[in-house]
Design a protein around this motif. Sequence first.
Motif, PDB file in Angstrom:
ATOM      1  N   GLY A   1       0.803  -1.217   0.000  1.00 42.84           N
ATOM      2  CA  GLY A   1       0.000   0.000   0.000  1.00 42.84           C
ATOM      3  C   GLY A   1       0.833   1.262   0.000  1.00 42.84           C
ATOM      4  O   GLY A   1       0.299   2.369  -0.019  1.00 42.84           O
ATOM      5  N   GLU A   2       2.134   1.130   0.014  1.00 45.04           N
ATOM      6  CA  GLU A   2       3.052   2.258   0.002  1.00 45.04           C
ATOM      7  C   GLU A   2       4.417   1.759  -0.479  1.00 45.04           C
ATOM      8  O   GLU A   2       4.632   0.548  -0.676  1.00 45.04           O
ATOM      9  CB  GLU A   2       3.198   2.870   1.395  1.00 45.04           C
ATOM     10  N   VAL A   3       5.343   2.687  -0.666  1.00 43.99           N
ATOM     11  CA  VAL A   3       6.711   2.328  -1.034  1.00 43.99           C
ATOM     12  C   VAL A   3       7.531   2.170   0.239  1.00 43.99           C
ATOM     13  O   VAL A   3       7.611   3.086   1.059  1.00 43.99           O
ATOM     14  CB  VAL A   3       7.338   3.406  -1.948  1.00 43.99           C
ATOM     15  N   LYS A   4       8.110   0.989   0.418  1.00 45.74           N
ATOM     16  CA  LYS A   4       8.972   0.724   1.585  1.00 45.74           C
ATOM     17  C   LYS A   4      10.417   0.948   1.128  1.00 45.74           C
ATOM     18  O   LYS A   4      11.073   0.038   0.621  1.00 45.74           O
ATOM     19  CB  LYS A   4       8.749  -0.690   2.102  1.00 45.74           C
ATOM     20  N   ARG A   5      10.872   2.174   1.294  1.00 49.39           N
ATOM     21  CA  ARG A   5      12.143   2.584   0.729  1.00 49.39           C
ATOM     22  C   ARG A   5      13.323   1.865   1.377  1.00 49.39           C
ATOM     23  O   ARG A   5      13.408   1.751   2.600  1.00 49.39           O
ATOM     24  CB  ARG A   5      12.309   4.102   0.900  1.00 49.39           C
ATOM     25  N   GLY A   6      14.227   1.367   0.520  1.00 44.58           N
ATOM     26  CA  GLY A   6      15.408   0.674   1.016  1.00 44.58           C
ATOM     27  C   GLY A   6      16.477   1.658   1.474  1.00 44.58           C
ATOM     28  O   GLY A   6      16.579   2.766   0.957  1.00 44.58           O
ATOM     29  N   MET A   7      17.268   1.240   2.466  1.00 41.33           N
ATOM     30  CA  MET A   7      18.334   2.080   3.001  1.00 41.33           C
ATOM     31  C   MET A   7      19.643   1.295   3.032  1.00 41.33           C
ATOM     32  O   MET A   7      19.700   0.182   3.558  1.00 41.33           O
ATOM     33  CB  MET A   7      17.984   2.550   4.416  1.00 41.33           C
ATOM     34  N   LEU A   8      20.687   1.888   2.444  1.00 42.51           N
ATOM     35  CA  LEU A   8      22.010   1.275   2.468  1.00 42.51           C
ATOM     36  C   LEU A   8      22.806   1.757   3.674  1.00 42.51           C
ATOM     37  O   LEU A   8      23.517   0.980   4.310  1.00 42.51           O
ATOM     38  CB  LEU A   8      22.756   1.603   1.170  1.00 42.51           C
TER      39      LEU A   8
ATOM     40  N   VAL B   1      18.876   2.035  -4.925  1.00 43.31           N
ATOM     41  CA  VAL B   1      18.750   1.419  -3.607  1.00 43.31           C
ATOM     42  C   VAL B   1      17.388   1.761  -2.996  1.00 43.31           C
ATOM     43  O   VAL B   1      16.698   0.885  -2.455  1.00 43.31           O
ATOM     44  CB  VAL B   1      19.893   1.875  -2.684  1.00 43.31           C
ATOM     45  N   ALA B   2      16.993   3.016  -3.078  1.00 41.09           N
ATOM     46  CA  ALA B   2      15.744   3.450  -2.449  1.00 41.09           C
ATOM     47  C   ALA B   2      14.529   2.784  -3.066  1.00 41.09           C
ATOM     48  O   ALA B   2      13.560   2.473  -2.366  1.00 41.09           O
ATOM     49  CB  ALA B   2      15.618   4.970  -2.544  1.00 41.09           C
TER      50      ALA B   2
END
Length: 456
Positions: free
Chosen positions: A263-270, A333-334
């Motif tokens: 239901g949303e963007v789960k942004r990735g974090m390096l 990545v995000a």
Amino acid sequence: MKRPLLALSVVALSLSSIITPLHASAALPLKVDNHELPSLAPMLEQVSPAVVSIAVEGTQVSTQQIPDSFRFFFGDQLPAEQPQERPFRGLGSGVIIDAEKGRIVTNYHVINGADTIKVQLTDGREYDAELIGGDKMSDIALLKLTKKVKGLSEVTFADSDTLRVGDFTVAIGNPFGLGQTVTSGIVSALGRSGLNLDNLENFIQTDAAINSGNSGGALVNLNGELIGINTAILGPNGGNIGIGFAIPSNMIRNLTDQIIEFGEVKRGMLGVQGGEITTELAEALGYESNHGAFVNQVMPDSAADKAGLQAGDVIVSVNGKRIDTFSELRAKVATLGAGKKVTLGVIRDGDTKKFDVTLGESPTQQTKAEQLHAGLKGAALTNTTKADAYQGVKVTSVAENSPAASYQIEQGDIIIGVNRQPVANLGEFRAIAEKQDGILALHIQRGNRKVVVVVR
């Protein structure tokens, strides 16, 4: 429209100058006066029905500064700023990516603030659509037709990581509301960024003609496969100078998959900070190239730290695909998403190394609850995480004396259902709330107790 697409033009690619099409199956030769000429028509007949026109209507709220000299006569009764509501209409384009479920991808700025969204197919049929979810930073939104529609076409995704400068491109959209229009060109550059430093940018640059209204339309290859979504142009005073930008298809697929699932963007974090490789920096590092992302700091306990990355490393690839800039690394990545496993190619002290990294999750993204229902004003909501005992929508804060507080909604509440329908995330909450003009019955998990709160 919140961020209208500026107009630009392009020197059209003359198809008669193409001796041999890159994909013979997509551009079958036609006979004109017994001479064979290439044509994109067979490919376009297949892909064009999957590109739609989008019309939106809504209300923009802006504030007008009240002059102090005028406020003097009213004392404190007149606020320093006066909100104003202005209706707006906008046009754009979209691409059907799931014909069975009526899902359409477009730009976030096309539908931002829209109260109504209408989609018109190439055969003239028109339907209402609703927003499933979107991501402002990457300028992507996913829509869904509100009713089941038969006879829809969908696009096939290409692997945008295999694109090369010089590959042919075809842009399909609805410029200036004229109706579906097709233009052609080439890939002018890859990995472009810098249009808006706050956004996630990894654009395909093309000289195919893109104009106002093309936003959200398709950029395809000669096989009719989607390589990008047209999103922005560069041109002074609305002039057409042959520089258009599209969001790569791989980035689109990653984002839409997350919106559908969560239901949303789960942004990735390096978990790294850094910048671009300059000539001076390359010389100082003994690095014989100017491509890659320089790491000047690794955040403690981050995904990068756990994987063994160090300050001074140069990241040159993600999953075997070359990285040219730090902006490109940040965008990839995000948009890959939290929890994804990636392999990073790294140059360290002149040696090439590989690191397997499980991306972390970005800090919690909160949503103002009044965006879902006026009675929830004053509360902030977010999706629950694995650390929470229950799955749903979590109340992260409630302002004192707010409407949400008056309904006795409390910080830490987890909304697990709305109007007797279970909700697992903000996307599902929004889908129910948008269909209700009046009362919302919130089923809440409060510690070990279940509570029902009726919001009007």
